[in-house]
Write an enzyme that holds these catalytic residues in place. Structure first.
Site: not given
Length: 195
Positions: A118-119
């Protein structure tokens, strides 16, 4: 693949992880009954723990600490059903140059296990050579990095491609964790193994 209550999931991070991107998957997956271990490199700011980064706490942005269960050199993909790679800027920037981390991530993908990032976590997938030919998402500031690595970048809360799960930011955590649970439970998503 097992039900989530029988699943073993590994979260790999180091100091500077985006606080929610580690703590929400950790607490949610444990709350659903999964065994979840946190693994970190040998060297961290404090022995046995890693410290998060929380930009909401300015000027002192260092956030919560999380207990480290294993060192990177003590874990292997064969013992787990999925690996989770939280973002932040500091955490994945350090991990993407750690050869032991890259080898571990490649092993998960090579064994057809779920790999979730994620991210800025997809930076690790880029360095591990797992982006080419896949559909992925990430934090918008690394879109070009992901595309230059050969992935098709999509602006969606969660994107899954043959067991690789990616999301954009902490705003997408509910969808991210839900997709990890789904992918762990459902083996019928085609051949996930990466050559």
């Amino acid at each position: 693949m097992p039900e989530i209550q029988q699943a073993k999931i590994l979260i790999v991070a180091t100091d500077g992880y985006e606080e929610k991107e580690l703590t929400v998957p950790l607490e949610t997956l444990r709350g659903k009954g999964a065994t979840v271990h946190v693994a970190a490199p040998e060297k961290t700011r404090e022995p046995g723990v890693i410290k998060g980064w929380d930009g909401q706490k300015q000027p002192e942005d260092w956030g919560r600490t999380v207990q480290v269960d294993r060192k990177i050199n003590e874990v292997k993909a064969a013992d787990y059903d999925a690996i989770v790679l939280p973002g932040g800027v500091i955490n994945p920037d350090h991990l993407r140059v750690d050869q032991a981390v890259l080898s571990l991530v490649r092993d998960f993908a090579g064994q057809g296990k779920v790999v979730a990032a994620i991210c800025h976590g997809p930076w690790i997938l880029v360095e591990a050579g797992l982006a080419k030919g896949r559909r992925m998402t990430s934090f918008k500031s690394i879109r070009t990095d992901v595309e230059n690595a050969g992935a098709q970048w999509l602006d969606q809360e969660v994107v899954t491609d043959k067991g690789i799960v990616t999301s954009r930011s902490p705003d997408d955590l509910d969808a991210f964790v839900a997709k990890i649970v789904e992918e762990v439970r459902e083996p019928g998503h085609g051949d996930r193994r990466v050559a």
